[in-house]
Design an enzyme around this catalytic site. Structure first.
Site: not given
Length: 479
Positions: A44, A49, A52, A179, A183, A462, A467
């Site tokens: 990681c 992670c 990356k 992934y 990525e 909003h 939302e």
């Protein structure tokens, strides 16, 4: 005199192993040692992670000039300086590794910069020649990327190698559709690299919600990624060697990229696909899966059970088939995420050192895929949910205000999968900029067992993209 040198010996200095080691030492007074053969921080922090995500941030700036121009700013496009970025990246990784080392030191953990191998149920052998004993041994050795079983596959690189590139390639071929592949396709595309991606399946991101992954594939193509589905690599060779045999049609100097060597000094690669297409690339990246780092640890000699992919088989408390030996993280191939490895390490300490047997809850774990746009997901996909029970699907896809105003075609997706019987939200899937941030908060509600009506009672913020998660009143379909 103590029966063992240590109460706990941890093999592996990644996030899970370091957390278990330092908590056991600092909170229970256990005598703890840890061995790491490479860099502290593990996949990681050092090669996953963290670097990356920093590359994701860097690549996203390529869209800034066009977006700013859409809002009236007179901003010119610039060039990306890979050596400058890589230098800062290495400095940051060095800093983080230093933090991990200091955390261990300040917690009273003795560290060994060595490879460890298990000799018996209470003994480890270090590559330095030392032998250490411990009442309990914890394996936290993580995993590694694998290359396909293909002649000349060593001409390509794997994800661990990306952060060591001296230069960016001009033309990149990525093999894979998970992934990691997706990525890095988005990252390199954003950095100005011409990206082609082969995936043997019918759609990228297998296992995730089909509607969400379809939108990501569409977005990747719109951004210029040359995505080939139902396609795999068939042959691979050095482009120069292939051309010398006379196999390459057309003038050689038009087929071989003029950029430098990016494959360990071997030169550009020629690739033929299962569909018959041929091409040459400065760099080929294999993102075709990861396997646990369990080989040559002495497991077989001890009779520790391993699975088909060499994962260490453990029970709910992370204990192996040998009572004194435990394993956590990617080496167990349960849920291969850093926060999960940390949770498993904490549960191990609770179980073994605090007399509080604790199983790790692997259900409803939020996660994010840092493609562009991102995908955040928690719970069941529509496909998995409807196999279990009748569900209602609430879904909307639209052009968000920020990019629509600038004339960009980007679309986002907000989706809830709801049990028709219990009204619980079984899954939430978001494809949008910042989806990883959104899904963390949605994950809290869904983990608590929120119903669709709980979402409906929540007032919208909003104007935001998110939302829509609380304003979808009518199901799009029942499945």
């Amino acid at each position: 005199m103590a029966e063992y040198d240590y109460d706990l010996f941890v093999i592996g200095g990644g996030s899970g192993g370091v957390r278990a080691a330092r908590v056991a030492a600092s909170e229970t007074g256990a005598r703890v040692a840890l061995a790491e053969e490479d860099r502290y921080g593990g996949t990681c922090v050092i090669r996953g992670c963290v670097p990356k995500k920093l590359m994701v941030f860097a690549s996203e700036f390529s869209n800034t000039p066009a977006m700013a121009q859409g809002y009236g700013w007179d901003i010119a496009e610039g060039a990306f300086n890979w050596p400058a970025f890589r230098g800062k990246l290495n400095e940051e990784l060095d800093r983080l590794e230093g933090i991990y080392r200091n955390l261990l030191k300040n917690s009273g953990v003795e560290s060994f910069d060595a490879r460890a191998r298990i000799k018996d149920a209470h003994t480890v052998e270090l590559s330095t020649g030392e032998t250490k004993t411990a009442k309990t041994i914890l394996i936290a050795t993580g995993g590694h990327p694998v290359r396909p079983d293909l002649p000349n596959a060593d001409l390509g690189i794997v994800s661990d190698d990306i952060f060591h590139l001296k230069e960016l390639p001009k033309r990149l071929l990525i093999i894979g559709g998970g992934y990691i592949a997706c990525e890095f396709a988005c990252i390199f595309n954003g950095l100005g690299v011409e990206v082609t991606q082969y995936y043997r399946g019918a759609q990228i991101l297998r296992g995730f919600d089909e509607e969400a992954r379809g939108l990501i594939a569409e977005s990747m193509r719109e951004q210029g990624i040359n995505l080939h589905l139902g396609t795999n690599i068939l042959e691979m060779d050095l482009a120069e060697a292939h051309a010398a045999r006379g196999d390459m049609p057309g003038p050689v100097n038009e087929q071989i990229p003029s950029s430098g060597s990016y494959t360990a000094g071997q030169g550009p690669a020629w690739v033929k696909s299962t569909t018959g297409d041929e091409g040459t690339y400065d760099l080929v990246l294999f993102a075709t899966g990861r396997d646990p780092n369990s080989r040559d640890l002495g497991l077989e000699e001890l009779g520790i059970e391993v699975g088909r992919r060499h994962e260490i088989v453990v029970d709910g408390y992370s204990k192996t088939s040998v009572d004194s030996i435990y394993a956590i993280g990617d080496v167990t191939n349960r849920v291969n995420l850093t926060p999960v490895a940390i949770r498993e390490g904490m549960a191990f300490v609770e179980t073994v050192f605090k007399n509080n047997p604790t199983e790790v809850d692997h259900d409803l774990i939020p996660s994010a895929i840092f493609t562009q746009p991102e995908m955040g997901t928690v719970g069941l996909s529509e496909e998995d949910a409807r196999e279990q029970e009748e569900v209602e699907v609430y879904c909307t896809s639209f052009r968000p205000m920020q990019s629509a105003f600038a004339g960009k075609p980007d679309r986002v997706l907000m989706k809830l999968v709801v049990s028709k019987a219990s009204r619980k939200v079984l899954g939430c899937h978001i494809v949008a900029p910042g989806a990883g941030e959104m899904i963390q908060l949605a994950g809290v509600a869904i983990k608590m067992g929120a119903t669709k009506e709980d979402f409906d009672r929540t007032v919208a913020v909003h104007p935001t993209m998110s939302e829509e998660i609380v304003t979808m009143k009518t199901p799009m379909r029942t499945a």
